[in-house]
Design a protein around this motif. Sequence first.
Motif: not given
Ligand code: ADP
Length: 309
Positions: A9-12, A54-59, A145-147, A175-179, A188-190, A265-267
Amino acid sequence: MHLHFSRGTDRSIPARKGGLEGLESKGAAATPACAPAPNQKAPDGATIVAGIDAGSTAVKLVLDDGNRRSVWQRPSGWSPGETARELLQEALAAWGRKREDVAHICGTGYGRVNLPFLDSAVTEIACHARGAVHLRPGAQLVIDIGGQDAKGILVGATGRVLDFVMNDKCAAGTGRFLAVMAHALGMEVAEMGALVPGEGLPMAGIHPHPINAMCTVFAESEVIGLLNQGVDRRAIIAGLHQSVARRVAAMVARLGASGPVLFTGGVARNAGVGAALEKELGCPVEVNEQSPFAGAIGAVLIAREKAAG
Ligand code: ADP
């Protein structure tokens, strides 16, 4: 570099000249726009290497043939190890290659221990540092900052880790807190992350509503309570971004960095947190469009070195 988001569901991430050349389909069998013909050698004769985070939220997975790189990403699901295996198959199929064609696979992320097909496994700290300095030469502080965790890494010129701090004990500031909060706010978190302060923007004139709870579960109740009291949702969002930024800024202050800061990181996709971090740290916080993949990029760089012996 090409990006592929599978079943996600991540945005481009916007393409940029000199950086990402394009964004591929969201299908499970995405094919790079310029996939090499099967068994075609890269011009410099380099072999293929792979980096997997291989992260907790996304690979996140990066393939590199010495000439160019492509990135794939997929939600980790219940088994990051299984997801990583499928993603590798998908990526190799898209490149018309087989596992035997890959000279070295380096893995990182918390799920790396469950990846039996790796040639090497390296810590997230080392991979993020390495990837970050590649993305932003001269970076001194990496904020990842990751998941499920947040890290501050003080790096040397070659990406060597000089020192680091980490919060992996508590979901607040991750990122989990934000989710969880995005869910409580019905968005949506995005969508939440795109809300940044600024003239003429939806957040203009909005002041952060302080979020007092120190724990994710209590903060979620606090957010629901604030919504019921009629507090502006935008003020709550600004308060949540401030809360994450304050925690992370307090944590990285111990490193005493004074040079360029790269957010990974994803955040790093969350522009609201980036803006709040700049405010809390009192300095620019840079984000590269490849920031969410810094760990996998670091892993692929290490894989390339190991393949070379
Ligand atoms: P991990 O490495 O632990 O799997 P990531 O580094 O992939 O984690 O980060 C995951 C986090 O990134 C999610 O919990 C979410 O808060 C954030 N995230 C993912 N996509 C988006 C987005 N499009 N906009 C804002 N935050 C996002």
